[in-house]
Design a protein around this motif. Structure first.
Motif, short mmCIF file in Angstrom:
data_model
loop_
_atom_site.label_atom_id
_atom_site.label_comp_id
_atom_site.label_asym_id
_atom_site.label_seq_id
_atom_site.Cartn_x
_atom_site.Cartn_y
_atom_site.Cartn_z
N GLN A 78 -91.47 -6.25 13.42
CA GLN A 78 -90.89 -7.60 13.33
C GLN A 78 -89.37 -7.55 13.44
OE1 GLN A 78 -92.30 -9.31 9.69
NE2 GLN A 78 -94.44 -9.51 10.40
N GLU A 79 -88.75 -6.59 12.77
CA GLU A 79 -87.30 -6.46 12.88
C GLU A 79 -86.89 -6.14 14.31
OE1 GLU A 79 -86.13 -3.53 10.12
OE2 GLU A 79 -86.51 -4.77 8.34
N MET A 80 -87.68 -5.31 14.99
CA MET A 80 -87.36 -4.98 16.38
C MET A 80 -87.46 -6.21 17.27
SD MET A 80 -89.19 -1.28 16.90
CE MET A 80 -88.80 -1.24 18.65
N LYS A 81 -88.43 -7.07 17.01
CA LYS A 81 -88.53 -8.30 17.80
C LYS A 81 -87.31 -9.18 17.59
CE LYS A 81 -93.61 -8.47 17.90
NZ LYS A 81 -94.82 -9.20 17.43
N GLU A 82 -86.88 -9.30 16.30
CA GLU A 82 -85.69 -10.09 16.03
C GLU A 82 -84.46 -9.49 16.71
OE1 GLU A 82 -85.37 -10.29 11.85
OE2 GLU A 82 -87.11 -11.62 11.56
N ALA A 83 -84.36 -8.17 16.67
CA ALA A 83 -83.22 -7.51 17.31
C ALA A 83 -83.25 -7.70 18.82
CB ALA A 83 -83.21 -6.02 16.97
N ASN A 84 -84.44 -7.66 19.41
CA ASN A 84 -84.53 -7.89 20.86
C ASN A 84 -84.09 -9.31 21.23
OD1 ASN A 84 -85.50 -5.34 21.56
ND2 ASN A 84 -87.59 -5.89 20.98
N SER A 85 -84.47 -10.27 20.38
CA SER A 85 -84.03 -11.65 20.65
C SER A 85 -82.51 -11.76 20.55
CB SER A 85 -84.71 -12.60 19.68
OG SER A 85 -84.31 -12.29 18.34
N ARG A 86 -81.94 -11.11 19.54
CA ARG A 86 -80.47 -11.12 19.42
C ARG A 86 -79.82 -10.43 20.62
NH1 ARG A 86 -80.05 -8.78 13.31
NH2 ARG A 86 -81.21 -10.45 12.26
N ALA A 87 -80.41 -9.33 21.06
CA ALA A 87 -79.85 -8.61 22.21
C ALA A 87 -79.90 -9.47 23.46
CB ALA A 87 -80.61 -7.31 22.43
N GLN A 88 -80.97 -10.23 23.65
CA GLN A 88 -81.05 -11.11 24.81
C GLN A 88 -79.96 -12.18 24.76
OE1 GLN A 88 -85.02 -12.62 24.84
NE2 GLN A 88 -85.95 -10.65 25.49
N ILE A 89 -79.73 -12.74 23.55
CA ILE A 89 -78.66 -13.74 23.41
C ILE A 89 -77.30 -13.11 23.72
CG2 ILE A 89 -77.49 -15.25 21.77
CD1 ILE A 89 -80.26 -15.49 20.34
N ALA A 90 -77.10 -11.88 23.19
CA ALA A 90 -75.82 -11.20 23.44
C ALA A 90 -75.65 -10.87 24.92
CB ALA A 90 -75.75 -9.92 22.61
N GLU A 91 -76.75 -10.50 25.60
CA GLU A 91 -76.65 -10.23 27.04
C GLU A 91 -76.26 -11.48 27.82
OE1 GLU A 91 -80.34 -8.59 28.20
OE2 GLU A 91 -79.92 -6.58 27.39
N GLY A 92 -76.81 -12.64 27.40
CA GLY A 92 -76.42 -13.87 28.07
C GLY A 92 -74.94 -14.16 27.88
N LYS A 93 -74.47 -13.98 26.64
CA LYS A 93 -73.04 -14.18 26.40
C LYS A 93 -72.19 -13.19 27.18
CE LYS A 93 -73.55 -16.04 21.72
NZ LYS A 93 -73.24 -15.83 20.28
N LEU A 94 -72.67 -11.93 27.27
CA LEU A 94 -71.93 -10.92 28.02
C LEU A 94 -71.84 -11.28 29.50
CD1 LEU A 94 -70.57 -8.12 28.02
CD2 LEU A 94 -72.82 -7.12 28.38
N ASP A 95 -72.91 -11.81 30.05
CA ASP A 95 -72.87 -12.22 31.47
C ASP A 95 -71.84 -13.31 31.70
OD1 ASP A 95 -74.83 -10.40 32.09
OD2 ASP A 95 -76.47 -11.82 31.71
N THR A 96 -71.81 -14.30 30.79
CA THR A 96 -70.83 -15.38 30.95
C THR A 96 -69.40 -14.85 30.83
OG1 THR A 96 -71.04 -15.85 28.58
CG2 THR A 96 -72.43 -17.12 30.09
N VAL A 97 -69.18 -13.96 29.85
CA VAL A 97 -67.84 -13.40 29.67
C VAL A 97 -67.44 -12.55 30.86
CG1 VAL A 97 -66.47 -11.83 28.25
CG2 VAL A 97 -67.93 -13.52 27.16
N SER A 98 -68.37 -11.75 31.38
CA SER A 98 -68.06 -10.90 32.54
C SER A 98 -67.73 -11.73 33.77
CB SER A 98 -69.24 -9.97 32.82
OG SER A 98 -70.39 -10.70 33.16
N THR A 99 -68.47 -12.81 33.98
CA THR A 99 -68.16 -13.67 35.13
C THR A 99 -66.78 -14.31 34.98
OG1 THR A 99 -69.38 -15.44 34.01
CG2 THR A 99 -70.57 -14.15 35.66
#
Length: 787
Positions: free
Chosen positions: A189-210
């Motif tokens: 369950q913790e891994m699922k929560e961490a994966n969701s957080r990582a996906q959100i962070a990846e989206g933010k990273l894409d916006t910042v990189s662009t």
């Protein structure tokens, strides 16, 4: 989370180890099966041999019966022949031919009977030998069977004990397994929560990189369109532009300068050793300073010699500083090498020092020649050394001229020489260095011959001999160093003569031949200043303290010295606490490693127990075998594979056969052998697993010891560095102590001389006063006599 990942990694590693052990165990099982097959083949061969022996015994018994019948028949014929012989004796000559024939027949029968008896005896011997071999093999097989029965009983007891002891452990392991499964679900369950957080962070990273990419493109566009303002139309302004150059040329320059730094270091070290040992020699010879005062010339000479490092060390340091200022992104030429001017000034000071030192060297040689113990041959050698020292000083003056020419090229246009004359300047410099090598070689030769003659004198002490040997060794190092320097410059003379590999922007002509095309020396400084400024912009600003707080702290620190002592005590206490915490950290790290090793061992034990539980499923079959073991079976005499009984044959010496019935159970025997080898395989696997666990334990211990070794090496390096710094400080303090003691000794000698002069003046004044008093007394006596 990290603990679970570490445990999963350990489980995966253990699983991989077990997977690696499976083929080894398979191979061992196959080898044991091959050995069993081989033993079966050997057993079949032995049974075939026993069958062959039985057949031979049967044939021999049958032959024995035939022979016994033949003997009886022959005995009957012999009796009948004897009866007929008696009858023939009673007859006449007419029946003479028939008895002869009967006698010949009886002799033939006798020989045949004798041969048959011998053959029968041989067969009896063979039968006895076969019976003995059969009995010995039967006894050995019975002994082996009893041993195997005892071993199987012991193995059965051990197996029962292990089964009973492992039941509790299996229950504990099952409980731990259930708890781990619960924790595994929580971790998932913790891994699922961490994966969701990582996906959100990846989206933010894409916006910042662009966004950053867009800003970078804008900045590059501004730089390409607005910033590079390069004026190539006006030639006097074009010299201020940053030149494009060949980086290989700059790397070659840096390499040559570093090599020259090493050579200059060796040269200055050799000269320093020569002058230092010369100072020691002048204090020993011609008169020992410990017992006699030095002459003024030698005292001044020693004073100048003691100052050699103050002129030699700046030369090396200035060249080293010039090497440190060399950059790979700029082109270094004689016009742009501003930092090399310090080398020319320091070398000029060195040559001035040598010029001031030379007269005292020559005067000290003259003092040595003026001694009464100096023979004419030694005086001639001193004169040769006199001329060689003059020549060496002249070579240094000549070398200073060309070095000043080379180092003054970066001062300005008034000091510059045309680039076309650089080749001739470097040629003259190379010739000066060769002359220096020859001059130093000549000084070394003359000094060596001088020393060899001095050591033959009776006045030469051991201290003088050792000092002279040190001077000769320093001169030998100077000869080798100057030779290296001369070879270095002559080998790279082509590189020094070629023009600089750069060109100014807006021009296609290579610089170095035209003054208009050359770059201004200030360009390199501008480049370095801009690079330093940009690097300072990227540095984070240091944390500041408010002005009021800083003033208050300053007042507190200045007002009382007790605060400083308390702060120093706090610092020491904090350092002690930090050291204790580091020690505790290392201790707990080692404890953690030991616990990890124990945990791995427990996992291995659990796996071994699971394997043994699988093996205990075959315990029922072993129980049936145990019943058969209580009644030991009789090994069969023949190699028949079925369960039928085969009779065993026993023969007596009389040739009669006695048949005794016997039984065998081959299935039971094969099952016993199979169980024995399977137990052996299990024992070997357990030994292999214990060896693997010991290896893992030793590996962890080795890693811990390796870490401790690294820490000890770091501490050792730090201690060595502290020792080096303290030794340098000690040498500096010793030098300062020597200089202060010498200055105090000089002042004391001057004061003593002054006091001696004052005493002489006082004695003269006292004598004058006494004379005046005597004259006054005489004058008074004359006046009285006149009255």
């Amino acid at each position: 989370m990290t603990d679970l990942q570490a445990k999963y990694q350990r489980l995966a590693s253990e699983y991989s180890k077990l997977r690696a052990q499976i083929p080894v165990l398979k191979k061992a099982v196959f080898d044991e099966q091959e050995n069993q097959n081989k033993l079966k083949d050997v057993l079949k061969e032995k049974e075939q041999v026993i069958r062959k022996y039985e057949q031979e015994i049967d044939s021999l018994s049958f032959r024995n019966q035939q022979l016994s019948k033949r003997v009886l028949f022959l005995q009957d014929e012999l009796e009948s022949a004897e009866v007929s012989k008696k009858k023939s004796k009673k007859g006449g000559d007419e029946h003479h031919h028939e008895p002869q024939n009967s006698v010949g027949a009886s002799s033939v029968f006798g020989e045949e009977l004798k041969s048959k008896i011998e053959e029968n005896a041989k067969l009896h011997k063979q039968v006895q030998e076969a019976e003995q071999m059969y009995k010995s093999k039967l006894s050995s097989l019975e002994e082996n069977l009893s041993k195997l029965q005892l071993e199987s009983a012991q193995h059965q007891e051990v197996l029962n004990a292990t089964v009973q002891s492992n039941k509790t452990q299996t229950d504990k392991l099952q409980e731990e397994k259930a708890m781990l499964e619960v924790r595994l679900q929580s971790v998932e369950q913790e891994m699922k929560e961490a994966n969701s957080r990582a996906q959100i962070a990846e989206g933010k990273l894409d916006t910042v990189s662009t966004e950053l990419q867009f800003r970078l493109e804008n900045a590059n566009r501004i730089l390409s369109t607005k910033l590079p303002f390069i004026d190539t139309k006006h030639r006097h302004l074009n010299s201020l532009n940053v030149p494009t150059h060949d980086r290989k040329h700059q790397l070659r320059v840096k390499e040559l300068v570093s090599h020259s730094v090493n050579l200059v270091k060796e040269l200055t070290q050799g000269l320093s050793n020569f002058y230092t040992y010369s100072e020691q020699r002048s204090k020993i010879y011609p008169c020992d300073s410990s017992s006699e005062p030095l002459s003024p010339v030698n005292a001044k000479y020693c004073q100048y010699l003691h100052e050699n490092l103050g002129f030699l060390r700046p030369v090396e340091q200035s060249l080293r500083h010039f090497m440190e200022t060399l950059k790979e992104d700029s082109l270094t030429t004689l016009e742009t090498a501003v930092e090399v001017q310090a080398l020319g000034t320091h070398f000029r000071k060195l040559v001035d020092y040598l010029n001031r030192l030379l007269p005292y060297q020559l005067l000290s040689i003259d003092e040595e020649c003026a001694l009464s113990s100096c023979p004419s041959t030694l005086e001639a050698k001193n004169r040769e050394l006199y001329t060689s020292l003059k020549k060496l000083n002249a070579v240094f003056n000549k070398l200073e001229t060309y070095i000043s020419i080379i180092t003054s090229q970066s001062k300005g246009e008034s000091f510059r020489h045309p680039p076309g004359s650089y080749g001739s300047i470097f040629k003259q410099l190379c010739s000066c260095l060769t002359d220096l090598h020859e001059a130093v070689k000549e000084v070394s030769k003359h000094y060596n011959s001088k020393v060899s003659l001095e050591h033959q004198l009776p006045t030469a002490t051991q201290k003088l001999k050792t000092t002279d040997e040190c001077i000769v060794s320093s001169l030998v190092t100077l000869v080798t160093t100057t030779g290296k320097f001369s070879a270095f410059l002559t080998g790279n003379q082509d590189f020094f003569e070629e023009p600089a590999g750069y060109r100014t922007r807006g021009s296609s002509v290579v610089g170095g031949l035209n003054d208009i095309n050359q770059s201004n020396p200030i360009v390199a400084t501008f480049r370095q200043q801009s690079a330093a400024y940009l690097s300072s912009l990227t540095r984070p600003s240091p944390e500041t303290v408010p002005h009021k707080v800083a003033l208050q702290n300053r007042r507190i620190l200045l007002s009382s010295a007790e605060s400083r002592d308390s702060l120093a005590g706090q610092i020491t206490s904090f350092q002690e606490k930090v050291n204790k915490l580091e020690q505790d950290k290392e201790h707990w790290m080692l404890e953690l490693q030991l616990l990890q090793i124990k945990y791995e061992k427990e996992i291995q034990k659990g796996k071994e127990l699971s394997k043994k539980l699988e093996q205990t499923e075959n315990a029922h079959s072993i129980g049936s075998i145990q019943d058969n073991i209580d009644q030991p079976p009789v090994l069969p005499l023949s190699g028949a594979t079925d369960s039928t009984t085969t009779p065993s044959v026993q023969t007596s010496l009389l040739g009669k056969l006695e048949v005794t019935p016997g039984g065998s159970d081959t299935d039971t025997r094969e099952q016993l052998i199979k169980n024995h080898f399977s137990g052996r395989v299990n024992e070997l696997t357990s030994q292999l697993q214990t060896a693997d666990s010991k290896a893992v334990n030793f590996l962890a211990e080795v890693k811990a010891l390796h870490k401790r070794l690294k820490i000890a090496e770091r501490a050792k390096d730090g201690a060595q560095e502290d020792l080096r710094v303290t030794s340098q400080e000690i040498t500096q303090l010793r030098d300062e102590l020597q200089t202060t003691t010498r200055s105090y000794e000089g002042q004391l000698s001057m004061m003593s001389e002054h006091l001696a002069g004052m005493n002489e003046k006082l004695a003269l004044q006292k004598d004058q006063i006494d004379e005046l008093t005597v004259q006054l007394s005489l004058a008074k006596g004359a006046k009285k006599s006149r009255k």
